[in-house]
Each structure stands twice: as C-alpha cells, then as structure tokens.
Write an enzyme that holds these catalytic residues in place. Structure first.
Site, PDB file in Angstrom:
ATOM      1  N   GLU A 247       0.802  -1.221   0.000  1.00 34.21           N
ATOM      2  CA  GLU A 247       0.000   0.000   0.000  1.00 34.21           C
ATOM      3  C   GLU A 247       0.842   1.281   0.000  1.00 34.21           C
ATOM      4  O   GLU A 247       0.825   2.058   0.957  1.00 34.21           O
ATOM      5  CB  GLU A 247      -0.977  -0.029   1.178  1.00 34.21           C
ATOM      6  CG  GLU A 247      -1.950  -1.205   1.055  1.00 34.21           C
ATOM      7  CD  GLU A 247      -3.027  -1.231   2.120  1.00 34.21           C
ATOM      8  OE1 GLU A 247      -2.953  -0.419   3.067  1.00 34.21           O
ATOM      9  OE2 GLU A 247      -3.952  -2.065   2.010  1.00 34.21           O
ATOM     10  N   GLU A 497      -4.885  -8.612  -0.752  1.00 30.22           N
ATOM     11  CA  GLU A 497      -5.590  -8.370   0.509  1.00 30.22           C
ATOM     12  C   GLU A 497      -7.070  -8.208   0.232  1.00 30.22           C
ATOM     13  O   GLU A 497      -7.468  -7.466  -0.662  1.00 30.22           O
ATOM     14  CB  GLU A 497      -5.075  -7.120   1.237  1.00 30.22           C
ATOM     15  CG  GLU A 497      -3.805  -7.326   2.027  1.00 30.22           C
ATOM     16  CD  GLU A 497      -3.480  -6.138   2.932  1.00 30.22           C
ATOM     17  OE1 GLU A 497      -4.423  -5.447   3.380  1.00 30.22           O
ATOM     18  OE2 GLU A 497      -2.284  -5.915   3.185  1.00 30.22           O
TER      19      GLU A 497
END
Length: 768
Positions: A247, A497
């Site tokens: 991220e 994810e």
C-alpha cells in the site's frame, strides 16, 4: 533445467504439468507487524520507544508451533501464503545492521512451509510507514533520519499511535489509517518517493533522503533474498516471488493547495487537519480544525476542535546527536526546524504560507501532478529499483506489483516494464463494513465506480438488497482486474488483501456465538473473488495470537480467520450428535433468508499426515491455549464463520478455467473449463473439496465426461480431501453437491480427533 514448480503463461499461473493453478491464499501473519521481544502489540506502551533493541524472532510463529498452524491452513484448503515481514524485523538495530538470527528463523519457517506444499511470496509490509507513526514497517531510525521526533507525535498529532494513546481500549476504530494524511506520514512518504524534487536540502551521508531511505529498504530486502537463495532448497521450491511494497502512498506529492483538504481524500476521522494545519501543529502552533466521523455513506463533519501542542515540536531538536547512527547530515539541513520552511514553503517568523502549491507540479517537467502521474513517475522509479535488486538474486522471481490502492495502475502495456513475470496485485475491502464494523445486508456502495466517475451522483452508486450487494462486489473486483490488464498488460491478477472485520456489532458474535453477519460478509467477498476472473487471492489475515479482547493485537483491527477464543470447523458436519448440547449449552440464531448462515463450536485438532506425524506428535496443540479475554467480552467460542472461508476451489486445472464458484446456501460447487487435450493420467484436474461441506458418503458429482475420484491424502504434506477428474478435451463442466447444513442446531461436546491409523482407514479412495 527442471521446469519451475510455478510459472506464468500469459495471464495464468501454470504448474510443471502446464495445468492452470488457482491460488487460494492467506496472509501470514497479522502479528508479524510487531516484535516478540519485547512483546509489543499496539496496546502496550512499555519499552515502545526503545526501537533499536527489539527482535522479531518467532514471527509469524515459533518453529515448534509452525506445524500446527501450517497443517490447519492446509486443512482449510489454502495453497498460497503471502508471507508478512517488515523492514524493521531485518534492520531494526541501525542502518546496515541486519538481524541474521531473525533471517535464519524465517528460513526455517519457509522450509517447513515447503513441506506442506505452499506457494509463498514475500511481502515487505508497511502500514502508515512504521510502528512509530501509528502502523508498522520501517525501523525507528528512519523516523529520526527524516528529522522527526516520534516522542512528540502525541502532542502535535503528527500521528495517532495506539501504543501511546491514553486509554488503548478506547482508541478510535480505524483512525490509524488517517495517519496517511497527518504530518509524519506526509513528510516521510514525500521524502521516500520524491525527496530529490521536494526536499533537495535533505542530505544525509552524502545522499538525498529519498535515495538514503530507498536504498536501505531495497538492500534489506535484497539481503533477505540473498540468504534465502543461499539456503539452497527454498527459492522457487516454496518462495515463488516478491511483492513491491504494501500500500504505497504519495505523501504530499500532487497536493494542489495544502491549505485545503483535497477532494480525493475520502477518509477522514477524528481531528482532520489540512496539510498546512499539520505543518503548523508540527511546529508547536495551535490550530482549530474540523472533526469528522464515518457514517454509512462515508465521512461527515461532526464539529470542530482546538489542538494545542503548547509549543512542542514534531522535529528533532537542534542539538540531536546524529552520531547515534553514525550519520553525517548536510549543514544545509537544519534540525529543530520544519523541513518545508527550509525550502521556502512557509515563513515561521509570522506563520505565513508562501507556496500553497509547492507540491502541485513536477519541478522537473512543470506538469501538473495527479495520482496517475505520481504512480507512473515516482512509484515506478521505486518499483524498478526494487525489482532489479531482487531479480539480481532470484532471477526467476515472480514480481507482485502493487500500485497505490484503488488508484489507476501504471501505464506499462507494451513498454520495457511489461514484464512477463509480473503479477498485478491490487487490494480490495468493503469500506462500509470495514469502517462501520457492521454487515449491512440492505445496502452498500459501488466505491470503485464512484472513484472512476461512473455515476452522475453518488446516490446512484447505492446498491439495495443482498443480491445486488454481492453482485456489486463482484463487479468492482472485475473492473479492477480489467483495469490492470488495460494499463499494465496481459498478466495474472491476484488480490493480495481482502477481508472482513470480525468484531462487528460491538462484538455481538463473541457474546452469543452467532457469526451469521461475518459469514454473510465473508461469503459475499468470496462470491466476488470467484466470479471476477482473478487468478487468486490472499485473504487478510491469519493471526496466531488473535483473541476476542484485542483482536489482531494491532490498532484495534480484528480480521483474523483464526482466534485463540474460537474453535476450528470440524472435519464433518456430522461430527456432533444432534441431541448433545455444547459445552455452554449455547445454540445459534441466524437469518434463514441470508445467502449464508453460521453455526458455532468445534474442536481444534489439526490433521496428521505421514509427512508431519513425528513433528505433530512433538508439537503442543494450540487448542489447549487460553487467552485472557474477560468473560464479559465474549465467552461463546464459535466457528468464526469458517463455513464461508473453508470452501471448495480449483487447485490445478488441465486446460483453462472458464468459471468456478461455490453456492454456500445450497452447498453446490461448479467448475467450467476448456482444454485442447484430454487430461492425462498423471495430470488430472484437481479440486479441493472440504470434508465439512462434502462428506465422501454424502456428496453427488456430475461431470460432462471422463472419470473422477475423491480421496483424502497428503500429497502436498497435509491431509486434505481432493477431487481428481480425468476429462476429455474441449469444454467441460463439473458440479458437486454436498450437505446443506441445517441452521440453528445445538452442537455437541468436544471430542478427540481420530487417531492416525483410524484416519488412514477412513480416508480410502472413492472412485467413479
């Protein structure tokens, strides 16, 4: 040269027999974000700032416990592990000081994973940069390298850190993610990706801070890759590749006006400063700012508040001793002063903002910056350095490229970066459920559609009814996958994810054993994954230490599919007599109209195989462990909605997968495929069939051609039930119908798992 165990062909994964491999994965483990010595989950404050003297040995779990965890995950049908590690775990003691003991522990764990047949890719994980800025990832010395003083973050609100929050139990849920929009992260991510352009005075050891941080991070990952390579029996056999970084965030790069909150900043919670207010707070000035909360339709303004640091600054004092880490900071970079003031962005003598658009354009080209520009220039510059460093060691590494979350991917199609060994690895969470910690079966929102401007008004993005919600999730994932293909080229897509919070409805499930909300949410997410055309996923997450009181032990999150306070799904839905009561006489109430339902209670015995018999017998079972969760929080252990995540899935398909999916309510699995040649004797199509849903004596199978078998075996090092199918060429279909579990039944007393000989006797092969 022997064929690779797993390789990429176009947009599919293939095994050594050239069957298409579907990767069904799990993130291991959530508690790898914080050290074991001292044991510092995010609700603990003691020794927090002694960041150099820590150890991550025994993360994600100890060697003695590894067999228990791996056999459990194998029994649940997982084939892929996204292996969580942090930069801090490698290089916590100081720049260039690598923790070789932790590295050797990691190699031993990976070697055990190999025995269970897992594919593993390594994830250098970070959330909001570091534990010391409210998340996980980078060592503490990187915060000092950026000129910041982490001890001043609480007063200046440069970061909201759970470890230093006055009452950890009342730390606002999901506020940790807003640290991306607070001072510490905005400074460090700007420096990490674009320090040369925006902080040219930030020179340390003769390098700009961008190169200094990037080089150390990449070198640490390369050092781990080198040790894995030297181990000799792990690279490619179990470790198939590496992810770029978890991220990534652009910091302040592209802010058109730092005195206002950008329109694209969708997440706001608690005191919500503009970047300019955050700069003032970091220099000890008081600011009045808006406060925000999160509702069903997103963030909303809830009031205003005055934040007063009382003169305390987030910057290191002018007399800070850089010799602690052997640094030589350039004289042009003055400690004790805001780095942006030193670059003329504002005047501290009168607190005047001079260049509100300082980050709006690329100083090199003069072009206006948006997130897409950032991704293509600065993220890709980092990604190339990361890729080159790792493939210099692991030449066959599959590179999992993860651009900024939900942003437009980099434009790589047809360029030199259109690497045939690359995977697009996006993330997806149902934001409404994640932020509200509640499953709303009545409506949800097409967030991705809003972000891409597909609606004249956000009101049109609202989806009403559970069927529409499930289809909306599937369509969002499909759109993300297609966008990856459009921009990055023809590559596999793995959602690395995706997950749900378990502490929904103020932890109602923990008090009652009723996990029906969690089950519906999980089933909706898996429905989307199975229907979107992706090549696999890694569910977030598995945390070995999870309990009902503190969840994943990190920032109030509770997304682990395993908990010490719950019990695992039994091997069969008929393990318990219907006339027996559970240990606490609890029953379950569920919504029969839901597409999913939940029971509760099971024992937690891990399967034993010939390969792991010796180790298992010598390994203590975690089922005997107890957490210290207070009874008032929840004393009713349940299945933790395992009925939804323990589900059938293709393992290896002779030919190409056209579609597959599992209808949980009707307990029906379908698979459609197409192949140019008939499946061979040595390489049939293989599917994982969990015994809970598909007991061998109560399962009906329909195939379009050929023969099939169901057997329980340990071919990949762990006892699982699989269906092998030898079919003809052309388009083929498979339908498997299992047992529809009656909801609301009482559950029986715990019982011992069958002994090894009895297991072998019961696990005979059924052939058609």
């Amino acid at each position: 040269m022997a064929p690779l165990r797993l390789h990429i062909e176009g947009r599919t994964f293939r095994d050594s027999a050239n069957r298409e491999v579907t990767l069904r994965g799990i993130n291991v483990a959530g508690d790898a974000k914080f050290p074991t010595s001292p044991d510092l989950p995010s609700n603990h404050s003691e020794h927090f700032y002694d960041g150099d003297n820590v150890s991550f040995i025994d993360r994600p779990f100890s060697i003695d416990e590894a067999h228990t965890h791996f056999s459990r995950l194998k029994r649940w049908g997982y084939t892929l592990i996204r292996y969580i590690f942090t930069w801090e775990a490698i290089e916590h003691a100081g720049p260039g000081k690598y923790d070789e003991e932790w590295i050797q522990h990691t190699i031993r764990v990976l070697r055990l994973a190999k025995g269970y047949g897992f594919y593993v890719f390594m994830d250098p994980h970070q959330d909001v940069w570091s534990r010391f800025t409210g998340g996980c990832g980078a060592p503490m010395w990187t915060v000092y390298a950026a000129g910041l003083n982490p001890r001043a973050f609480p007063a200046t609100q440069a970061a909201w850190v759970h470890n230093t929050y006055p009452d950890p139990a009342k730390y606002p849920k999901m506020i940790w993610a807003t640290n991306y929009t607070r001072l510490a992260c905005q400074i460090i991510f700007t420096m990490f990706f674009a320090g040369r352009e925006y902080a040219p005075k930030a020179i340390i050891d003769g390098k700009n801070i961008q190169d200094y941080l990037q080089d150390h991070f990449v070198w640490a990952c390369r050092h781990l890759a080198q040790r894995i390579h030297e181990a000799g029996d792990i690279e490619n056999d179990v470790v198939i590749g590496w992810e770029s970084v978890n991220e990534p965030n652009k910091g302040l790069v592209g802010f058109q006006d730092i005195s206002v909150i950008p329109a694209e900043q969708k997440l706001q919670k608690g005191p919500s400063p503009t970047a300019w207010q955050a700069i003032l707070l970091g220099s000890g000035r008081s600011c009045e700012m808006d406060t925000w909360d999160f509702g069903g339709l997103g963030p909303y303004k809830s009031g205003t508040t005055l934040v007063d640091p009382e003169g305390e600054m987030a910057w290191l004092p002018a007399d800070y001793d850089d010799s602690r880490y052997g640094w030589k900071r350039d004289p042009g970079w003055k400690l004790g002063e805001c780095i942006w003031a030193q670059h003329g962005l504002w005047d501290p003598s009168n607190d005047t903002l001079l260049k509100k658009d300082y980050f709006a354009k690329d100083p090199e080209s003069g072009l206006k910056i948006d997130y897409e520009y950032f991704t293509n220039k600065w993220f890709m510059s980092y990604y190339r350095k990361h890729r080159e460093a790792l493939t210099s060691i692991h030449s066959d590494a599959i590179m999992f490229c993860q651009p900024p979350v939900l942003e437009i991917p980099p434009s790589l199609k047809g360029t030199e970066d259109d690497d045939p060994n690359m995977v697009f690895s996006p993330h997806f969470y149902d934001g409404v459920t994640l932020m509200m910690k509640k499953w709303n079966r009545y409506w949800n929102v097409d967030v991705f559609g809003i972000l891409r401007g597909r609606y004249l008004s956000p009101a049109f993005a609202i989806k009403v009814g559970e069927t529409a919600i499930r289809n909306c999730f599937r369509d969002q994932l499909s759109a993300i996958r297609r966008e990856g293909t459009d921009y990055m080229g023809n590559h596999p897509c793995v959602f690395t994810e995706i997950g749900i919070p378990y502490d929904m409805d103020e932890k109602y499930a923990y008090r009652t054993g009723d996990y029906s909300s969690q089950l519906s949410a999980l089933d909706a997410n898996h429905f989307a994954l199975e229907g979107c055309g992706a090549n696999g996923y890694a569910l977030w997450n598995y945390t070995a230490m999870n309990n009902h009181e503190w969840g994943d032990m990190w920032n109030g999150e509770d997304l682990s599919i395993f908990s010490l306070d719950d019990k695992a799904l039994p091997l069969s839905p008929n393990r318990y007599p219907q006339d027996q009561k559970s240990a606490n006489n609890s029953t379950m109430s569920v919504d029969r109209s839901s597409p999913a339902f939940s029971n509760s209670r099971s024992n937690n015995n891990s399967p034993i195989s010939p390969r792991n018999l010796k180790q298992t017998l010598s390994t203590p079972s975690l089922s005997s462990q107890r957490s210290n969760t207070p009874a008032e929080i929840g004393s009713n252990p349940g299945y933790r909605a395992a009925e939804a995540f323990v589900r059938p899935s293709p393992i290896a398909t002779a030919g190409d997968v056209i579609s597959y999916g599992f209808d949980l309510r009707n307990c029906t699995f379908t698979l459609a495929l197409e192949c140019k040649e008939a499946a061979t004797e040595d390489a049939p199509t293989e599917t994982f069939l969990p015994e809970y849903h598909f007991p061998r004596d109560a399962t009906d199978i329909e195939v379009s051609s050929g023969k099939w078998t169901i057997s329980v075996d340990d071919e990949d090092g762990g006892m699982i039930q699989r269906l092998r199918w030898w079919h003809d060429k052309g388009k083929q279909s498979l339908t498997v119908k299992g047992v529809k579990i009656r909801p609301g039944t009482s559950l029986g007393q715990d019982e011992e798992a069958p002994g090894y000989l009895e297991w072998c006797r019961q696990s005979g092969c059924r052939v058609m």
